[in-house]
Design a protein around this motif. Structure first.
Motif, PDB file in Angstrom:
ATOM      1  N   UNK A  58       0.849  -1.179   0.000  1.00  0.00           N
ATOM      2  CA  UNK A  58       0.000   0.000   0.000  1.00  0.00           C
ATOM      3  C   UNK A  58       0.886   1.229   0.000  1.00  0.00           C
ATOM      4  N   UNK A  73       1.666   9.869   4.031  1.00  0.00           N
ATOM      5  CA  UNK A  73       0.740  10.409   5.022  1.00  0.00           C
ATOM      6  C   UNK A  73       0.659  11.932   5.009  1.00  0.00           C
ATOM      7  N   UNK A 128       1.567   0.499   3.819  1.00  0.00           N
ATOM      8  CA  UNK A 128       0.561   0.440   4.863  1.00  0.00           C
ATOM      9  C   UNK A 128      -0.093  -0.944   4.946  1.00  0.00           C
ATOM     10  N   UNK A 145      -2.939   7.578  -0.474  1.00  0.00           N
ATOM     11  CA  UNK A 145      -2.884   6.188  -0.070  1.00  0.00           C
ATOM     12  C   UNK A 145      -3.593   5.362  -1.121  1.00  0.00           C
ATOM     13  N   UNK A 146      -2.960   4.296  -1.576  1.00  0.00           N
ATOM     14  CA  UNK A 146      -3.630   3.389  -2.502  1.00  0.00           C
ATOM     15  C   UNK A 146      -2.935   2.045  -2.456  1.00  0.00           C
ATOM     16  N   UNK A 147      -3.729   0.997  -2.468  1.00  0.00           N
ATOM     17  CA  UNK A 147      -3.161  -0.344  -2.461  1.00  0.00           C
ATOM     18  C   UNK A 147      -2.436  -0.619  -3.771  1.00  0.00           C
ATOM     19  N   UNK A 177      -1.885  12.845   2.507  1.00  0.00           N
ATOM     20  CA  UNK A 177      -3.103  12.049   2.559  1.00  0.00           C
ATOM     21  C   UNK A 177      -3.282  11.221   1.286  1.00  0.00           C
TER      22      UNK A 177
END
Lengths: 324, 510
Positions: free
Chosen positions: A85, A89, A120, A94-96, A92
């Motif tokens: 992931x 941060x 992540x 975030x992506x698998x 902001x």
């Protein structure tokens, strides 16, 4: 029993709040969903346990990503093995990274600086160390060229060493060829990869180079006889042999040629583990991509025994014995 | 009285019994054991995170084993079996039947659980409780992962058998004089839970078989190299395990419907809205599973649909909270330990529910996904609401099971410590998540704010741990030496209503 009026009022207030939350997040998400057409594409590849980045012009970076401020970027996020992931941060983001799929997201980075990229999604033993650095460079009127010393270290195609980073699909911020305009960098960004004592093996094709493997350094030219150290196929699975031979005896000054026969990238790094104070201090091959080989110069090592390990797969270990 | 430690029945008589109270007792003891064991792992995890760097673990791998077994134990060996235990104990009494519909099936369903306990703990798998492929099928280590798969498989079958038994007992074995709309709301909660288990569990059981054959290399359902899709597993998984959230939660709602009116000395505010909310959430709970997967690259339409589905599950839960508050309103409340734990659970449910509403906002998911925000959120409901209510239920049933009274002041101390600890650890976890602390890591960046937040959280965890040590001491000691309870009115409510579980003593064991 029950006084339905008060209960209905309560439920209706809750529903009204929910509708507000839903509508607002739908509106925001709708903006986030569609990348602007002039965005530059960066391919993000997650792999146990490091990140590599591919810019639109074909340059690659490993565990470092250099982008420019105020340019829309579209990330295509893929994985080579398990689910990772890609997360920044501070922005902001975030992506698998799912094997077999290409996920995308976009962002405009507005503040120059150095930021953390992390994984992540739990991806195995090296998950928590699967971090990378994001460098956002100030972008003056879209004429920014990369710093003089920077691009050659961070990304090299062999063809355009001084303007490798910022060539997108041509829609935005094309670097003028030959322009020596360097950005005044007040943030003190240090882009030079610390030169490890390695030299590039001639067999590495220029199309497939990475920052670590392609770094020309000031290391002395190979002098001593060459000794082979290979990383057998399957080494990235715990329990299989990590290095062949596991204990390598050389004479001081020999050149160790490390060949990676596995399908995952590896390193040969001094120290018995990441917490060893000698970690990477004495010698470090940098990432060796599958099928590639790297020469490690041992001229600076005093006779003795040196444990080494792979920074990607911390369970892989071997020993180097240097004789006078 | 089933567990009279001063005059013990032979152990085999309890173990090989098929009587619903004995099985209920076995369920509860097993699940409380699992709670203690899983809690010990949680203490180890939190202690490791007290400082950045590695303290007690040798690396991410060992840490992963700990949080995997902690999660699996708490969810499948604590929350589900405990609810089944209380159901076993109370449902036949409430529907006025001599036992469960199929006592032997009931015993079989129970006896599937201890082997799973052993499988999970001996294996100590490292693939996290959701076991996402391709990691779980390609990389997860040897027999541990296979043992985990088999344990979950058997646990799935066990809970399906238990649910079928509950459904039949309530719907078919109910006393003819007891209409559906007159039976206690706890029975409605058990019906809703059982229906959800029967509907959702087979999906995950199928996914487990697919995962196992994938691990063997025979098939490639979830293996991208063989044309499979790892996201398909996530859909199957969450189709079971989002409803599972309600499977954990509805029994605790049912228990609160027992505890709150009893200790408010007032009837339930609205029986009908309780029933409606239970049934509606059991249906709507199936419409929101993919909100766990917003970050896997879903299309905009999918995200919108599942956001709406998630939001739709909120009003029924809010109706329960309203019902509890309206029941307490104007009541003569006695804050005995069960009531304290119940009210504490409701208060924390308000907090975690508000967090849940915020979570439905899709853009937020890309900040909080796989961060400590998520950890704080679901622990706030699982520990804060569900486990606190279950603990209250243990106190509530204690006089019935043992015929003795627990130490009330120790119970109140337990509540205060647990409440403070829970607010410290899980409240701070939300902040940590917004600060960017990823979950499932044994090491974090040595940033001053992260360190201090982790230390507060760890301190909170230790407080919870010590409060539950008090609980264990209280339970064991009071079961042996506690003062004898008045079986008609053990909590001294003086409402004139009989503590109706007295019924249990009238039936001989068989």
């Amino acid at each position: 029993m029950g006084h339905s009026t008060s209960e209905w009022a309560f439920v209706l207030v809750v529903i009204a709040l929910l509708i507000w939350v839903g509508a607002e997040s739908w509106r925001v998400e709708h903006t986030l969903e569609f990348a602007p057409p002039n965005s530059e594409t960066v391919r993000v590849i997650g792999q146990q346990w490091f990140w590599s980045f591919q810019h639109a012009d074909g340059t690659q970076e490993v565990n470092e990503l250099h982008l420019k401020a105020n340019v829309p970027y579209r990330f295509e996020i893929v994985s080579n093995d398990v689910i990772h992931d890609f997360a920044v941060p501070d922005f902001a983001i975030l992506m698998d990274a799912v094997p077999g799929r290409v996920n995308s997201l976009w962002n405009v980075f507005d503040k120059p600086g150095e930021y953390l990229i992390e994984c992540r999604e739990y991806c195995g033993q090296g998950h928590q160390q699967m971090r990378a650095k994001l460098f956002i460079e100030p972008n003056n009127n879209a004429t920014a060229a990369t710093g003089a010393g920077g691009s050659s270290a961070a990304s090299t195609t062999g063809t355009q060493p001084s303007s490798a980073i910022s060539q997108g699909t041509g829609l935005i911020s094309v670097v003028k060829p030959g322009s020596n305009a360097t950005v005044t960098q007040g943030t003190g960004l240090e882009r030079v990869v610390k030169p490890p004592t390695i030299t590039q093996n001639a067999s590495s094709g220029s199309s497939n180079t990475t920052s670590a493997a392609s770094t020309k350094t000031s290391a002395p030219a190979p002098s001593g006889p060459s000794v082979a150290l290979s990383i057998p196929s399957g080494a990235s699975t715990q329990g299989n042999p990590s290095y062949d031979p596991a204990t390598l005896s050389i004479k001081k000054g020999d050149i160790v040629t490390v060949t990676n026969n596995d399908n995952a990238p590896h390193t040969v790094t001094s120290g018995s583990s990441a917490t060893d104070p000698k970690n990477g201090k004495l010698f470090d091959s940098g990432l060796i991509m599958p099928g590639k080989s790297v020469k490690v110069n041992t001229a600076s090592l005093a006779p003795g025994t040196y444990p080494f390990h792979c920074t990607v797969h911390t369970f892989m270990s071997g020993t180097l014995t240097v004789k006078a | 009285m089933v567990l009279e430690l001063k005059k013990p029945r032979p152990l085999w008589e309890i173990i090989f019994s098929t009587h619903h109270t004995d099985i209920g007792l076995l369920y509860m003891i097993t699940s409380l054991t699992a709670f203690a064991a899983g809690g010990a792992l949680a203490m180890a995890i939190r202690t490791e995170l007290f400082l950045p760097g590695l303290q007690e673990f040798s690396g991410q791998s060992d840490f992963a084993r700990f949080f995997t077994v902690h999660g699996t134990t708490m969810l499948f060996l604590w929350a589900v079996p405990f609810a089944a235990g209380v159901g076993n104990y109370l449902v036949p009494i409430m529907v006025r039947y001599k036992d469960m519909a199929w006592p032997k099936l009931n015993a079989i369903a129970y006896w599937m659980i201890p082997p799973c306990f052993v499988l999970i703990w001996v294996g100590f798998s490292d693939m996290s409780w959701n076991a996402y492929p391709p990691y779980s099928i390609l990389k997860a280590a040897g027999p541990a992962a296979d043992m985990w798969i088999f344990a979950l498989k058997i646990l799935g079958i066990s809970s399906i058998l238990g649910s079928v038994n509950f459904m039949v007992t309530i719907l078919k074995m109910r006393h003819p004089d007891l209409p559906l709309m007159k039976m206690p709301l706890f029975c409605w909660a058990v019906i809703a839970t059982s229906a959800m288990i029967i509907t959702s569990m087979p999906t995950f059981d199928a996914a487990l078989i697919m995962m196992y054959t994938d691990r063997l290399g025979v098939t490639g359902f979830f293996n991208p190299d063989m044309g499979g899709d790892p996201i398909a597993y996530q859909h199957l998984f969450w189709f079971t395990f989002h409803p599972e959230v309600y499977i954990f939660f509805l029994p605790s709602i049912g228990m609160l419907y027992e505890i709150i009116p009893t200790f408010s000395r007032k009837p339930i505010f609205s029986y009908y809205s309780g029933v409606i909310a239970l049934v509606v959430v059991a249906i709507i709970g199936f419409g929101s599973w993919a909100h766990h997967m917003f970050a896997t690259g879903m299309t905009f339409t999918e995200k919108t649909v599942f956001m709406v589905g998630t939001l739709a599950a909120v009003p029924p839960s809010a109706m329960h909270v309203f019902n509890f508050m309206a029941t307490m309103w104007g009541g003569r409340i006695k804050f005995a330990a069960p009531m304290l734990f119940g009210v504490g659970g409701i208060a924390l449910f308000y907090a975690s529910g508000a967090g849940g509403v915020v979570n439905t906002a899709i853009p937020l998911d890309f900040v909080t996904h796989d961060s400590y925000w998520v950890v704080g959120h679901f622990h706030l409901i699982l520990m804060g609401t569900i486990s606190l209510t279950f603990t209250g239920m243990v106190y509530y049933l204690f006089p019935l099971i043992t015929g003795r009274m627990y130490n009330t002041s120790l119970a109140k101390l337990h509540f205060c410590l647990a409440m403070v600890g829970i607010i410290l650890v899980f409240g701070v976890m939300h902040l940590e998540g917004l600060y960017g602390m990823p979950r499932r890591v044994s090491d974090y960046l040595p940033i001053a704010q992260l360190i201090i937040m982790n230390q507060i959280a760890t301190t909170g965890a230790w407080i919870i741990g010590s409060s539950y040590v008090l609980f264990a001491i209280n339970m064991i000691k009071s079961a042996m030496f506690g003062k004898l309870a008045d079986p008609k009115d053990p909590f001294e409510m003086k409402t004139g209503k009989e503590y109706y579980y007295d019924y249990a003593r009238k039936n001989p064991h068989h």
